[in-house]
Design a protein around this motif. Structure first.
Motif, PDB file in Angstrom:
ATOM      1  N   GLU A 231      -0.246   3.779   6.435  1.00 40.45           N
ATOM      2  CA  GLU A 231       0.403   2.519   6.797  1.00 40.45           C
ATOM      3  C   GLU A 231       1.109   1.908   5.605  1.00 40.45           C
ATOM      4  OE1 GLU A 231      -2.826   0.360   8.644  1.00 40.45           O
ATOM      5  OE2 GLU A 231      -3.032  -0.867   6.871  1.00 40.45           O
ATOM      6  N   ALA A 232       2.061   1.033   5.904  1.00 36.12           N
ATOM      7  CA  ALA A 232       2.820   0.371   4.854  1.00 36.12           C
ATOM      8  C   ALA A 232       1.889  -0.549   4.081  1.00 36.12           C
ATOM      9  CB  ALA A 232       3.957  -0.433   5.474  1.00 36.12           C
TER      10      ALA A 232
ATOM     11  N   LYS B 181      -8.969   3.597  14.127  1.00 31.05           N
ATOM     12  CA  LYS B 181      -8.041   2.604  13.569  1.00 31.05           C
ATOM     13  C   LYS B 181      -6.600   2.827  14.026  1.00 31.05           C
ATOM     14  CE  LYS B 181     -10.584   1.194   9.486  1.00 31.05           C
ATOM     15  NZ  LYS B 181     -10.515   0.599   8.166  1.00 31.05           N
TER      16      LYS B 181
ATOM     17  N   PHE C 128       0.702  -8.848   0.464  1.00 29.48           N
ATOM     18  CA  PHE C 128       0.257 -10.152   0.974  1.00 29.48           C
ATOM     19  C   PHE C 128       0.053 -11.147  -0.161  1.00 29.48           C
ATOM     20  CE2 PHE C 128      -3.459  -7.330   0.623  1.00 29.48           C
ATOM     21  CZ  PHE C 128      -4.216  -8.025  -0.298  1.00 29.48           C
TER      22      PHE C 128
ATOM     23  N   VAL D 279      -0.720   3.142   2.109  1.00 23.94           N
ATOM     24  CA  VAL D 279      -2.157   3.065   2.350  1.00 23.94           C
ATOM     25  C   VAL D 279      -2.540   4.179   3.323  1.00 23.94           C
ATOM     26  CG1 VAL D 279      -4.072   1.581   3.066  1.00 23.94           C
ATOM     27  CG2 VAL D 279      -1.985   0.553   2.138  1.00 23.94           C
TER      28      VAL D 279
ATOM     29  N   GLU E 269      -9.292  -9.774  10.802  1.00 28.71           N
ATOM     30  CA  GLU E 269      -8.802  -9.824   9.418  1.00 28.71           C
ATOM     31  C   GLU E 269      -7.283  -9.845   9.427  1.00 28.71           C
ATOM     32  OE1 GLU E 269     -10.406  -6.565   7.081  1.00 28.71           O
ATOM     33  OE2 GLU E 269     -12.224  -6.615   8.273  1.00 28.71           O
TER      34      GLU E 269
ATOM     35  N   PRO F 127       0.935  -3.896  10.164  1.00 22.82           N
ATOM     36  CA  PRO F 127       1.720  -3.098   9.216  1.00 22.82           C
ATOM     37  C   PRO F 127       2.252  -1.847   9.925  1.00 22.82           C
ATOM     38  CG  PRO F 127      -0.444  -3.669   8.306  1.00 22.82           C
ATOM     39  CD  PRO F 127      -0.475  -4.065   9.747  1.00 22.82           C
TER      40      PRO F 127
ATOM     41  N   THR G  93     -10.461   3.493   2.938  1.00 25.59           N
ATOM     42  CA  THR G  93      -9.120   2.930   2.706  1.00 25.59           C
ATOM     43  C   THR G  93      -8.658   3.289   1.293  1.00 25.59           C
ATOM     44  OG1 THR G  93      -9.512   1.119   4.240  1.00 25.59           O
ATOM     45  CG2 THR G  93      -7.830   0.740   2.566  1.00 25.59           C
TER      46      THR G  93
ATOM     47  N   ASN H 291      -4.714  -7.119  10.200  1.00 28.80           N
ATOM     48  CA  ASN H 291      -5.140  -5.895   9.521  1.00 28.80           C
ATOM     49  C   ASN H 291      -6.143  -5.146  10.393  1.00 28.80           C
ATOM     50  OD1 ASN H 291      -5.933  -3.891   7.711  1.00 28.80           O
ATOM     51  ND2 ASN H 291      -7.477  -5.203   6.778  1.00 28.80           N
ATOM     52  N   GLU H 292      -7.161  -5.856  10.842  1.00 28.90           N
ATOM     53  CA  GLU H 292      -8.233  -5.128  11.516  1.00 28.90           C
ATOM     54  C   GLU H 292      -9.069  -6.076  12.354  1.00 28.90           C
ATOM     55  OE1 GLU H 292     -11.293  -3.513   8.824  1.00 28.90           O
ATOM     56  OE2 GLU H 292     -11.111  -1.739  10.074  1.00 28.90           O
TER      57      GLU H 292
ATOM     58  N   GLN I 172     -10.635  -9.540  -1.564  1.00 24.30           N
ATOM     59  CA  GLN I 172     -11.152  -8.182  -1.671  1.00 24.30           C
ATOM     60  C   GLN I 172     -10.797  -7.607  -3.034  1.00 24.30           C
ATOM     61  OE1 GLN I 172     -12.252  -9.110   1.902  1.00 24.30           O
ATOM     62  NE2 GLN I 172     -10.100  -9.254   1.512  1.00 24.30           N
TER      63      GLN I 172
ATOM     64  N   VAL J 187       1.108  -3.863   2.557  1.00 18.45           N
ATOM     65  CA  VAL J 187       1.617  -5.220   2.794  1.00 18.45           C
ATOM     66  C   VAL J 187       1.428  -6.039   1.507  1.00 18.45           C
ATOM     67  CG1 VAL J 187       1.359  -7.336   4.154  1.00 18.45           C
ATOM     68  CG2 VAL J 187       1.008  -5.103   5.235  1.00 18.45           C
TER      69      VAL J 187
ATOM     70  N   GLU K  16      -5.406 -12.937   1.858  1.00 16.40           N
ATOM     71  CA  GLU K  16      -6.044 -12.376   3.049  1.00 16.40           C
ATOM     72  C   GLU K  16      -6.821 -13.489   3.737  1.00 16.40           C
ATOM     73  OE1 GLU K  16      -7.419  -8.194   3.096  1.00 16.40           O
ATOM     74  OE2 GLU K  16      -7.336  -8.383   0.918  1.00 16.40           O
TER      75      GLU K  16
ATOM     76  N   ASP L 261     -16.226  -1.413   4.619  1.00 15.28           N
ATOM     77  CA  ASP L 261     -16.286  -1.871   3.225  1.00 15.28           C
ATOM     78  C   ASP L 261     -15.321  -1.102   2.328  1.00 15.28           C
ATOM     79  OD1 ASP L 261     -18.133  -3.695   3.967  1.00 15.28           O
ATOM     80  OD2 ASP L 261     -19.857  -2.683   3.063  1.00 15.28           O
ATOM     81  N   GLY L 262     -14.148  -0.795   2.858  1.00 10.63           N
ATOM     82  CA  GLY L 262     -13.127  -0.139   2.045  1.00 10.63           C
ATOM     83  C   GLY L 262     -13.390   1.338   1.782  1.00 10.63           C
ATOM     84  N   GLN L 263     -14.496   1.873   2.372  1.00  9.12           N
ATOM     85  CA  GLN L 263     -14.862   3.278   2.100  1.00  9.12           C
ATOM     86  C   GLN L 263     -13.784   4.257   2.554  1.00  9.12           C
ATOM     87  OE1 GLN L 263     -17.874   4.485   0.967  1.00  9.12           O
ATOM     88  NE2 GLN L 263     -19.064   2.615   0.838  1.00  9.12           N
TER      89      GLN L 263
HETATM   90  P1  ADP Z   1     -12.394  -1.553   5.920  1.00  9.88           P
HETATM   91  O1  ADP Z   1     -12.331  -1.373   7.396  1.00  9.88           O
HETATM   92  O2  ADP Z   1     -13.093  -0.442   5.228  1.00  9.88           O
HETATM   93  O3  ADP Z   1     -12.853  -2.925   5.495  1.00  9.88           O
HETATM   94  P2  ADP Z   1      -9.632  -2.343   5.634  1.00  9.88           P
HETATM   95  O4  ADP Z   1      -8.638  -1.627   6.445  1.00  9.88           O
HETATM   96  O5  ADP Z   1     -10.035  -3.699   6.102  1.00  9.88           O
HETATM   97  O6  ADP Z   1     -10.896  -1.421   5.409  1.00  9.88           O
HETATM   98  O7  ADP Z   1      -9.089  -2.466   4.167  1.00  9.88           O
HETATM   99  C1  ADP Z   1      -9.868  -3.011   3.097  1.00  9.88           C
HETATM  100  C2  ADP Z   1      -8.933  -3.797   2.178  1.00  9.88           C
HETATM  101  O8  ADP Z   1      -7.895  -2.943   1.679  1.00  9.88           O
HETATM  102  C3  ADP Z   1      -8.202  -4.948   2.838  1.00  9.88           C
HETATM  103  O9  ADP Z   1      -9.012  -6.093   2.926  1.00  9.88           O
HETATM  104  C4  ADP Z   1      -7.032  -5.124   1.875  1.00  9.88           C
HETATM  105  O10 ADP Z   1      -7.435  -5.786   0.691  1.00  9.88           O
HETATM  106  C5  ADP Z   1      -6.693  -3.671   1.546  1.00  9.88           C
HETATM  107  N1  ADP Z   1      -5.688  -3.165   2.513  1.00  9.88           N
HETATM  108  C6  ADP Z   1      -5.944  -2.513   3.673  1.00  9.88           C
HETATM  109  N2  ADP Z   1      -4.800  -2.200   4.315  1.00  9.88           N
HETATM  110  C7  ADP Z   1      -3.791  -2.687   3.560  1.00  9.88           C
HETATM  111  C8  ADP Z   1      -2.356  -2.701   3.698  1.00  9.88           C
HETATM  112  N3  ADP Z   1      -1.754  -2.128   4.730  1.00  9.88           N
HETATM  113  N4  ADP Z   1      -1.640  -3.326   2.717  1.00  9.88           N
HETATM  114  C9  ADP Z   1      -2.253  -3.894   1.643  1.00  9.88           C
HETATM  115  N5  ADP Z   1      -3.579  -3.885   1.463  1.00  9.88           N
HETATM  116  C10 ADP Z   1      -4.360  -3.301   2.396  1.00  9.88           C
END
Ligand code: ADP
Length: 401
Positions: free
Chosen positions: A198-199, A119, A203, A155, A271, A134, A168, A283-284, A229, A201, A206, A164-166
């Motif tokens: 990372e900062a 990442k 938002f 973050v 994303e 970010p 993050t 984001n990704e 999410q 965001v 999404e 799946d947020g595992q």
């Molecule tokens: P994964 O790859 O596991 O899906 P993500 O990086 O997409 O993880 O992050 C999962 C969720 O976490 C995002 O959809 C968002 O809701 C939140 N998130 C991730 N990064 C940030 C960020 N920099 N600022 C705010 N929310 C974030």
């Protein structure tokens, strides 16, 4: 138009997929409609792409039971397939590169995976293209985030193998940061390379866009969807999204730029964060079909799974447009540890007007595990009505409403 490098549609009879989860299963369904054969490599005989196939489709030529990162197994898969694609990107890249030099055709190419698997490197790549991301940096337990320029909330993400947020973690203060690092005191392996900061965001929404590019260089972009999410896991997605025209153009431009810069063949899930002042951050990106594209199965002229296969086989791309006024997709996430097929709940969901239930057939339910999804086709593009439908579906599924 580019000349196709590697096999053309006429050469390809069987596609190999690394990974056998629900994404591979839904791709199998699309392959059948296109008259293509598919073989998969997956570690678990109970995975959706194995159990949902007839017994004659579970022979060694169709299913290789092996780890995702087992490149020797991929070499066996390649003996029966003219092109290999991915439903899971956690592969052994150096080993696959050797297979590539021996003539195995991977689509998307391994350079696409190399750009996105880590990442931190993915963020660097996105920034190098001039895309807004970010603020980010590598971080170790010894670093003070403020000294790196990051205030709370911040973050922290695992650089590899997060899904799946595992991987993050949204941390609100110094105490949560200390608690976070304490988890790794007993396992400090590679700690200097494992995480990025990372900062956060703030938002407003999404968003996501599925973007496809074929082996001939043809591009098709799907309608932008809004995703929601909860605790970093996708709960629902809705389409269409009404955006100011410059924002819509910005998203389409960045998707095209990404496909071309990566020389990607196949579909990408992108994303995005949309801020209250209409700024867009990436984001990704995922080099494969994606949860935010599931509503394309029932709501678009061509599903993301068919589109991905068309792209990797060098077939003309299909029409990505919505064929209905609107649609909402709700994930059916596990809410308990159990062995159940939830037949009564599924029946109630299927009775919901204009709903289609997609059940993955996983034997074990676990909290947060994706067990299926429901798509509801809508007669309007109204966001509030779509969210209300998502809430009604969730109330039918989750015991606590
Ligand atoms: P994964 O790859 O596991 O899906 P993500 O990086 O997409 O993880 O992050 C999962 C969720 O976490 C995002 O959809 C968002 O809701 C939140 N998130 C991730 N990064 C940030 C960020 N920099 N600022 C705010 N929310 C974030």
């Amino acid at each position: 138009m580019n000349v196709i490098q590697g096999p053309t549609a006429a050469d390809i009879h069987q596609v190999g997929a690394i990974g056998g989860g629900q994404l591979a299963w839904m791709m199998l369904e699309a392959a059948q409609r296109l008259g293509l054969e598919m073989a998969i490599q997956t570690p678990n005989a109970h995975d959706p792409a194995v159990i949902n196939r007839s017994p004659d489709m579970q022979s060694e030529k169709k299913v290789i039971l092996a780890r995702i990162a087992d490149a020797k197994a991929t070499a066996r898969l390649a003996q029966h397939c003219q092109v290999i694609t991915f439903e899971n990107e956690f592969v052994d890249l150096p080993a696959l590169k050797e297979l590539e030099t021996q003539g195995v055709c991977f689509r998307p190419g391994l350079s696409v995976l190399a750009a996105v698997l880590d990442k931190l490197e993915q963020r660097q790549f996105l920034r190098s293209l001039g895309l807004s991301v970010p603020a980010f940096a590598a971080i170790t337990p010894q670093d003070n985030p403020q000294a790196l320029g990051f205030d709370f909330p911040l973050v922290i993400k695992s650089r590899r193998h997060g899904y799946d947020g595992q991987g993050t973690f949204i941390l609100r203060d110094e105490v949560e940061l200390q608690e976070f690092w304490q988890r790794f005191e007993s396992d400090p392996t590679d700690i200097a390379q494992r995480f990025m900061v990372e900062a956060f965001v703030p938002f407003e929404r999404e968003l996501a866009i599925m973007a496809a590019r074929s082996a001939t260089g043809e591009i098709a972009l799907y309608p932008v969807v809004e995703t929601y999410q909860k605790q970093q896991v996708c709960r629902w997605a809705i389409a269409p999204v009404t955006l100011p025209s410059p924002t819509q153009t910005q998203i389409e431009t960045l998707a095209t730029k990404l496909l071309e810069a990566l020389d990607a063949v196949g579909i990408l899930g992108i994303e995005l964060f949309l801020t209250p002042d209409d700024r867009v951050f990436v984001n990704e990106i995922a080099p494969r079909t994606h949860n935010s594209g599931h509503l394309t199965i029932d709501a678009c002229a061509t599903s993301q799974f068919e589109q991905h296969l068309r792209a990797v086989c060098g077939l003309p791309l299909g029409d990505p447009a919505l064929k209905v006024a609107g649609a909402v997709m709700v994930n059916l996430l596990g809410f308990e540890t159990a062995q159940s097929d939830y037949i009564e709940k599924r029946q109630r969901l299927a009775n919901f007007p204009n709903a289609k239930v997609h059940w993955y057939g996983k034997a074990d339910a676990k909290p947060g595990r994706k067990l299926g999804h429901v798509t509801v086709l809508l007669e309007s593009a109204d966001r509030d009505s779509a969210i209300a439908v998502a809430q009604q579906i969730e109330a039918l599924w989750y015991p606590d409403g």
